[in-house]
Design a protein around this motif. Structure first.
Motif, PDB file in Angstrom:
ATOM      1  N   PRO A 227       0.656  -1.312  -0.050  1.00 58.22           N
ATOM      2  CA  PRO A 227       0.068  -0.189  -0.050  1.00 58.22           C
ATOM      3  C   PRO A 227       0.937   1.357   0.123  1.00 58.22           C
ATOM      4  N   GLU A 228       0.359   2.089  -0.791  1.00 60.17           N
ATOM      5  CA  GLU A 228       0.812   3.556  -0.558  1.00 60.17           C
ATOM      6  C   GLU A 228       0.396   4.482   0.613  1.00 60.17           C
ATOM      7  N   GLY A 229       1.031   5.560   0.971  1.00 59.99           N
ATOM      8  CA  GLY A 229       0.660   6.525   2.047  1.00 59.99           C
ATOM      9  C   GLY A 229      -0.593   7.226   1.507  1.00 59.99           C
ATOM     10  N   GLU A 230      -1.034   7.824   2.373  1.00 60.88           N
ATOM     11  CA  GLU A 230      -2.251   8.873   2.025  1.00 60.88           C
ATOM     12  C   GLU A 230      -1.852   9.994   1.213  1.00 60.88           C
ATOM     13  N   GLU A 231      -0.841  10.496   1.221  1.00 61.56           N
ATOM     14  CA  GLU A 231      -0.113  11.591   0.270  1.00 61.56           C
ATOM     15  C   GLU A 231      -0.040  11.003  -1.015  1.00 61.56           C
ATOM     16  N   GLN A 232       0.532   9.710  -0.995  1.00 61.16           N
ATOM     17  CA  GLN A 232       0.833   9.283  -2.481  1.00 61.16           C
ATOM     18  C   GLN A 232      -0.405   8.819  -3.233  1.00 61.16           C
TER      19      GLN A 232
END
Length: 192
Positions: free
Chosen positions: A45-50
């Motif tokens: 998973p990517e972070g929220e900003e990504q």
């Protein structure tokens, strides 16, 4: 780019899908696709900003640079217009040629129904309709049999294995699948 096959003992009926251009309120689709089971072959998973940055990139795609779509069920007896995932294509240079690359994600509850293959066939038609690049490529991990099966069922030709770094710093071996968008058998424009 995940799709798992559910064995039911009978052949599944072909799935009818339609592609709708990505919109500002489709961020939830990216968040659903960012779950561990959906990103296992993409480095996690990517972070929220990504995720927010990806959403903005999808909104900006257009012109001859590609398109991003939401995959929706075409009205039918079982599923009526539900969002089933996303698919798109974008420009890149591959082996000194300007090509399109495609990628998809089908939400877990719709996997194993042929949704990704139907959407991939539709996106081939959308990319061919632009008429400005000869080839569309897909690069699923060699360890992802479902996405490689999507490429096969959607009419892509396997060219062989290639090394990638995705995400940055994460080496991955992928299969290079390609469709010639200029061949007479390539689908033409399809209705929205």
């Amino acid at each position: 780019m995940g799709e798992k096959r559910v064995e039911t003992g009978r052949a599944a009926a072909p799935v009818a899908v339609r592609l709708r251009e990505w919109a500002a309120d489709d961020l939830w689709v990216l968040r659903r696709a960012n779950e561990p089971e959906m990103t296992a072959h993409l480095g996690g998973p990517e972070g929220e900003e990504q995720v927010l940055q990806r959403h903005e990139r999808y909104l900006r795609l257009g012109g001859d640079g590609g398109r991003m779509y939401v995959i929706e069920a075409d009205p039918g007896p079982d599923i009526r217009g539900e969002v089933m995932g996303s698919i798109g294509f974008w420009g890149r240079v591959w082996q000194e040629e300007a090509v399109y690359e495609t990628g998809w994600g089908v939400l877990p509850e719709f996997q194993g129904r042929g949704v990704a293959a139907a959407a991939a066939r539709a996106v081939v038609g959308r990319a061919a309709a632009l008429g400005n690049r000869r080839h569309l490529h897909a690069y699923p991990s060699v360890d992802h049999p479902a996405s490689n099966g999507v490429c096969r069922r959607a009419g892509f030709t396997l060219l062989g294995e290639v090394a990638f770094e995705y995400p940055k710093g994460h080496p991955i071996t992928c299969n290079d699948w390609r469709v010639d968008l200029t061949e007479p058998g390539a689908p033409g424009p399809i209705p929205s």
